[in-house]
Design a protein around this motif. Structure first.
Motif, PDB file in Angstrom:
ATOM      1  N   UNK A  95      -6.272  -3.488  12.873  1.00 48.03           N
ATOM      2  CA  UNK A  95      -7.682  -3.826  13.028  1.00 48.03           C
ATOM      3  C   UNK A  95      -8.621  -2.763  12.502  1.00 48.03           C
ATOM      4  N   UNK A  96      -8.264  -2.149  11.391  1.00 54.40           N
ATOM      5  CA  UNK A  96      -9.062  -1.051  10.830  1.00 54.40           C
ATOM      6  C   UNK A  96     -10.023  -1.588   9.780  1.00 54.40           C
ATOM      7  N   UNK A  97     -11.320  -1.524  10.060  1.00 57.23           N
ATOM      8  CA  UNK A  97     -12.322  -2.069   9.149  1.00 57.23           C
ATOM      9  C   UNK A  97     -13.449  -1.071   8.898  1.00 57.23           C
ATOM     10  N   UNK A  98     -14.181  -1.339   7.838  1.00 53.59           N
ATOM     11  CA  UNK A  98     -15.407  -0.600   7.503  1.00 53.59           C
ATOM     12  C   UNK A  98     -16.454  -1.646   7.133  1.00 53.59           C
ATOM     13  N   UNK A  99     -17.685  -1.211   7.029  1.00 48.75           N
ATOM     14  CA  UNK A  99     -18.762  -2.138   6.662  1.00 48.75           C
ATOM     15  C   UNK A  99     -18.879  -2.202   5.145  1.00 48.75           C
ATOM     16  N   UNK A 100     -18.710  -3.420   4.601  1.00 47.49           N
ATOM     17  CA  UNK A 100     -18.767  -3.604   3.163  1.00 47.49           C
ATOM     18  C   UNK A 100     -20.188  -3.665   2.636  1.00 47.49           C
ATOM     19  N   UNK A 101     -20.320  -3.778   1.315  1.00 42.83           N
ATOM     20  CA  UNK A 101     -21.645  -3.819   0.678  1.00 42.83           C
ATOM     21  C   UNK A 101     -22.450  -5.016   1.142  1.00 42.83           C
ATOM     22  N   UNK A 102     -21.774  -6.069   1.593  1.00 46.67           N
ATOM     23  CA  UNK A 102     -22.483  -7.259   2.066  1.00 46.67           C
ATOM     24  C   UNK A 102     -22.801  -7.189   3.557  1.00 46.67           C
ATOM     25  N   UNK A 103     -22.522  -6.034   4.169  1.00 53.09           N
ATOM     26  CA  UNK A 103     -22.813  -5.874   5.584  1.00 53.09           C
ATOM     27  C   UNK A 103     -21.755  -6.445   6.509  1.00 53.09           C
ATOM     28  N   UNK A 104     -20.675  -6.997   5.953  1.00 53.36           N
ATOM     29  CA  UNK A 104     -19.613  -7.595   6.752  1.00 53.36           C
ATOM     30  C   UNK A 104     -18.430  -6.626   6.899  1.00 53.36           C
ATOM     31  N   UNK A 105     -17.670  -6.735   8.002  1.00 55.31           N
ATOM     32  CA  UNK A 105     -16.491  -5.874   8.162  1.00 55.31           C
ATOM     33  C   UNK A 105     -15.409  -6.219   7.139  1.00 55.31           C
ATOM     34  N   UNK A 106     -14.829  -5.198   6.553  1.00 54.33           N
ATOM     35  CA  UNK A 106     -13.773  -5.355   5.549  1.00 54.33           C
ATOM     36  C   UNK A 106     -12.565  -4.518   5.951  1.00 54.33           C
ATOM     37  N   UNK A 107     -11.374  -4.989   5.587  1.00 55.90           N
ATOM     38  CA  UNK A 107     -10.152  -4.233   5.842  1.00 55.90           C
ATOM     39  C   UNK A 107      -9.969  -3.149   4.795  1.00 55.90           C
ATOM     40  N   UNK A 108      -9.546  -1.969   5.241  1.00 61.41           N
ATOM     41  CA  UNK A 108      -9.227  -0.898   4.297  1.00 61.41           C
ATOM     42  C   UNK A 108      -8.075  -1.321   3.395  1.00 61.41           C
ATOM     43  N   UNK A 109      -8.170  -0.993   2.124  1.00 62.59           N
ATOM     44  CA  UNK A 109      -7.049  -1.050   1.193  1.00 62.59           C
ATOM     45  C   UNK A 109      -6.418   0.346   1.190  1.00 62.59           C
ATOM     46  N   UNK A 110      -5.096   0.417   1.279  1.00 53.46           N
ATOM     47  CA  UNK A 110      -4.443   1.707   1.539  1.00 53.46           C
ATOM     48  C   UNK A 110      -3.305   1.959   0.556  1.00 53.46           C
ATOM     49  N   UNK A 111      -3.141   3.224   0.198  1.00 56.96           N
ATOM     50  CA  UNK A 111      -2.008   3.657  -0.606  1.00 56.96           C
ATOM     51  C   UNK A 111      -1.264   4.763   0.111  1.00 56.96           C
ATOM     52  N   UNK A 112       0.017   4.913  -0.185  1.00 54.09           N
ATOM     53  CA  UNK A 112       0.843   5.965   0.417  1.00 54.09           C
ATOM     54  C   UNK A 112       1.676   6.606  -0.686  1.00 54.09           C
ATOM     55  N   UNK A 113       1.797   7.943  -0.627  1.00 52.97           N
ATOM     56  CA  UNK A 113       2.405   8.662  -1.746  1.00 52.97           C
ATOM     57  C   UNK A 113       3.215   9.848  -1.209  1.00 52.97           C
ATOM     58  N   UNK A 114       4.522   9.838  -1.438  1.00 51.88           N
ATOM     59  CA  UNK A 114       5.365  10.901  -0.890  1.00 51.88           C
ATOM     60  C   UNK A 114       6.153  11.650  -1.945  1.00 51.88           C
ATOM     61  N   UNK A 115       6.362  12.941  -1.681  1.00 49.91           N
ATOM     62  CA  UNK A 115       7.293  13.768  -2.455  1.00 49.91           C
ATOM     63  C   UNK A 115       8.152  14.541  -1.458  1.00 49.91           C
ATOM     64  N   UNK A 116       9.457  14.421  -1.575  1.00 49.22           N
ATOM     65  CA  UNK A 116      10.359  15.228  -0.755  1.00 49.22           C
ATOM     66  C   UNK A 116      10.435  16.628  -1.353  1.00 49.22           C
ATOM     67  N   UNK A 117       9.740  17.577  -0.737  1.00 55.72           N
ATOM     68  CA  UNK A 117       9.645  18.920  -1.327  1.00 55.72           C
ATOM     69  C   UNK A 117      11.000  19.615  -1.325  1.00 55.72           C
ATOM     70  N   UNK A 118      11.655  19.693  -0.166  1.00 54.20           N
ATOM     71  CA  UNK A 118      12.957  20.357  -0.120  1.00 54.20           C
ATOM     72  C   UNK A 118      13.992  19.568  -0.924  1.00 54.20           C
ATOM     73  N   UNK A 119      13.899  18.256  -0.911  1.00 53.28           N
ATOM     74  CA  UNK A 119      14.830  17.445  -1.702  1.00 53.28           C
ATOM     75  C   UNK A 119      14.614  17.678  -3.192  1.00 53.28           C
ATOM     76  N   UNK A 120      13.367  17.772  -3.624  1.00 55.90           N
ATOM     77  CA  UNK A 120      13.078  18.006  -5.037  1.00 55.90           C
ATOM     78  C   UNK A 120      13.628  19.352  -5.480  1.00 55.90           C
ATOM     79  N   UNK A 121      13.488  20.378  -4.637  1.00 56.83           N
ATOM     80  CA  UNK A 121      14.020  21.700  -4.992  1.00 56.83           C
ATOM     81  C   UNK A 121      15.520  21.623  -5.222  1.00 56.83           C
ATOM     82  N   UNK A 122      16.247  20.938  -4.333  1.00 56.27           N
ATOM     83  CA  UNK A 122      17.688  20.845  -4.545  1.00 56.27           C
ATOM     84  C   UNK A 122      18.015  19.937  -5.718  1.00 56.27           C
ATOM     85  N   UNK A 123      17.220  18.895  -5.946  1.00 54.89           N
ATOM     86  CA  UNK A 123      17.479  18.017  -7.090  1.00 54.89           C
ATOM     87  C   UNK A 123      17.418  18.805  -8.393  1.00 54.89           C
ATOM     88  N   UNK A 124      16.444  19.710  -8.494  1.00 58.31           N
ATOM     89  CA  UNK A 124      16.358  20.567  -9.678  1.00 58.31           C
ATOM     90  C   UNK A 124      17.591  21.451  -9.761  1.00 58.31           C
TER      91      UNK A 124
END
Length: 597
Positions: A454-483
């Protein structure tokens, strides 16, 4: 740092439980010490490698994201809001949970989508405040079923996770590409061979995701790609053109006795057809959890899943899991091949099941769905005049067709793409295979989490809108061993300059020789003054052992101070190329400075 004063112990032999070259070298070189299953202490040299990797990541992310620090201990209520509590505690079972003195449950964060969204929904009220992109670098906890391969699969690890929030899908897509570009720059700077691939989104969710793979023989993931560089995907996600089945030898529907042919190969041999002309029907047990409406507890339901696919194809477990979960029968907590003992009371004709196996064969019992969930792979759905089970032990039918002889189940992409099959974008491009270590994963989550929480913000039209979301991960310790996995050789680690804990190691052949020690101390000071991180090997060991350790540690440059000092000369060796040269003592700093540019 002087090695005589450091917490460093190298080993000549590989640890008995080290399963990969990288793990062997990191442990032998004194970077890691195993504490328990999936638990490692990062020793001083490893800490320096990780700090350098974190610095590199920050350099690429700071222009497009803001660093934060989110709590590792997360309230159960947030995970209940998103609907992922059961998936992570029952289905995958990878989340550590703890109960506080007030008997409230918490999670030790395996990831932070819920927490990040909770922070942003409390602070961002208007579309004018978007987009927002935040990241953190810290520890994560996952109760891995089989921790292995050193830092590649552990229970506690270092990770960079980022989350972006947007007013519309276009803004999300733009940030998704920006983060993908940042990951590309990070991996390119490391000098490793890597590949960006299409990926399955798993329990994180979202329709679009990409994985970043460091290629290595030890990689747990298979990457399928085309020679033209236009397609690459994790084998869990990969698609292809199924090899044509060819003309069927059957015409006209009939039942045929096929005793002792419970396998596809045996049935086809007796019937005189290719395995591609057979529709096999595989039974799976799917367990769903449904929360009670009052939020207190819930119930489990076992749903039998009947999967129809070509006899020469195999089920892709990830695709099947997704297809079953998408039918919204609850939270899918377990999906496995049917156990014959479970279905003994139903007298199923295992080995001879047809796609029309009636629901009436299911024994009526509590917690068991009264109907099969029936799914058919696209390639099987295209077959004509095929053979399949007759639902009676020792019999098959031939010359069968969908819609005429059998109702066509729901269609889905369920089969495993394999090497040699033609790519969908170009039939002239065959799929090829490589092994990869997943070191990064980026997701377009859309409104999945915002809708659930139920996470919303007020849009340009004054109506509640749902957030669009992105997620981005890097395994730091895993990357070190991968190298380390990719760049190590038979002599030891071989770090790129940007990750090496030190740039230079000064090897004193005879520490009892005053001239050698005096020159080493002077050069040590000069290198540090020039900003060149340097190790001084002043241990009372023979020269051969010190040379071996210098290679094992993977330091880019070794300077040997020995007999040549009587002529004002030292030996300079590059770890990566193995080239050696004799240089004047007074030229060492300039030579290394120039080579490091």
């Amino acid at each position: 740092m002087r090695l005589s004063q450091s917490l460093l112990t190298t080993q000549r032999e590989a640890p008995a439980d080290a399963e990969t070259l990288g793990t062997v070298m990191l442990t032998r070189a004194g970077y890691l010490r195993k504490i328990g299953s999936g638990l490692y202490a990062h020793l001083p040299l490893m800490n320096r490698v990780l700090h350098k990797l974190e610095r590199l990541i920050r350099e690429e992310l700071d222009p497009i994201s803001q660093e934060v620090s989110l709590p590792l201990l997360q309230p159960e209520s947030l995970w209940r809001e998103s609907g992922r509590w059961e998936a992570y505690t029952r289905s995958e079972g990878i989340m550590f949970t703890v109960t506080d003195r007030a008997r409230r449950q918490h999670a030790l964060g395996p990831t932070h989508e819920e927490v990040a969204l909770d922070v942003v929904r409390g602070l961002v009220q208007s579309y004018r405040d978007l987009p927002v992109n935040i990241y953190q670098i810290g520890r994560k906890f996952r109760d891995e079923l089989r921790p292995r391969f050193g830092l590649l699969r552990t229970r506690e690890f270092s990770m960079k996770d980022a989350y972006s929030f947007h007013a519309d899908p276009d803004s999300l897509r733009e940030q998704f590409e920006a983060m993908s570009a940042a990951y590309t720059r990070i991996l390119t700077r490391l000098g490793a061979e890597w590949r960006m691939v299409e990926a399955d989104s798993g329990n994180i969710g979202g329709e679009t995701s990409r994985e970043f793979m460091v290629l290595a023989a030890v990689g747990e993931d298979e990457v399928l790609y085309t020679p033209d560089g236009q397609y690459a995907a994790n084998a869990e996600r990969a698609v292809s053109r199924a090899t044509p089945a060819g003309p069927s030898p059957f015409s006209g529907f009939q039942t045929v006795d096929t005793p002792n042919t419970t396998s596809v190969a045996a049935a086809c041999a007796l019937l005189g057809c290719e395995t591609a002309h057979m529709v096999k029907n595989v039974l799976y047990d799917a367990t769903f959890w449904q929360n009670n409406t009052d939020g207190q507890g819930g119930t489990e339901t076992l749903v039998p899943v009947l999967v129809s696919l070509r006899g020469d194809h195999s089920v892709n477990p990830t695709k099947l899991h997704n297809a079953v979960q998408e039918r919204h029968l609850g939270t899918l907590t377990r999906l496995e091949l049917a156990e014959p003992e479970r279905w003994a009371a139903s007298a199923l004709p295992l080995g001879y099941i047809g796609p029309d196996l009636p629901d009436s064969v299911l024994a009526r019992q509590s917690g068991l769905s009264p109907k099969f969930l029936r799914l058919c792979d696209h390639a099987a759905a295209e077959l004509r005049d095929f053979a399949t089970g007759a639902n009676r032990v020792g019999q098959h039918v031939t010359g069968a067709n969908w819609r005429t002889d059998f109702a066509l189940p729901e269609r889905a992409d369920l089969r495993q793409a394999v090497v040699g099959e033609a790519a969908q974008h170009d039939p002239a491009q065959p799929l090829q295979s490589a092994r990869g270590i997943e070191v990064g994963h980026v997701f377009q989550l859309g409104s999945k989490y915002a809708a659930a929480m139920g996470a919303t913000f007020t849009g340009a039209d004054g109506q509640p809108k749902l957030f669009q979301m992105g997620s981005y991960g890097i395994g730091v310790s895993r990357l070190a061993q991968a190298v380390a996995e990719q760049l190590s050789d038979e002599r030891g680690l071989n770090w790129p300059a940007c990750l090496a804990p030190y740039t230079v190691i000064l090897t004193v052949v005879d520490i009892q020789n005053a001239e050698q020690m005096q020159a080493a101390e002077q050069l040590y000071g000069q290198l540090w003054a020039a900003g060149i991180e340097t190790l001084l090997d002043d241990r009372p060991l023979r020269a051969g052992a010190k040379f071996a350790d210098a290679d094992l540690l993977g330091i880019p440059w070794r300077v040997t101070l020995g007999r040549g000092l009587s002529s004002g000369e030292v030996e300079l060796k590059a770890r990566r190329s193995g080239t050696q040269q004799t240089v004047r003592l007074g030229e060492v700093v300039a030579k290394i400075t120039e080579a490091s540019r």
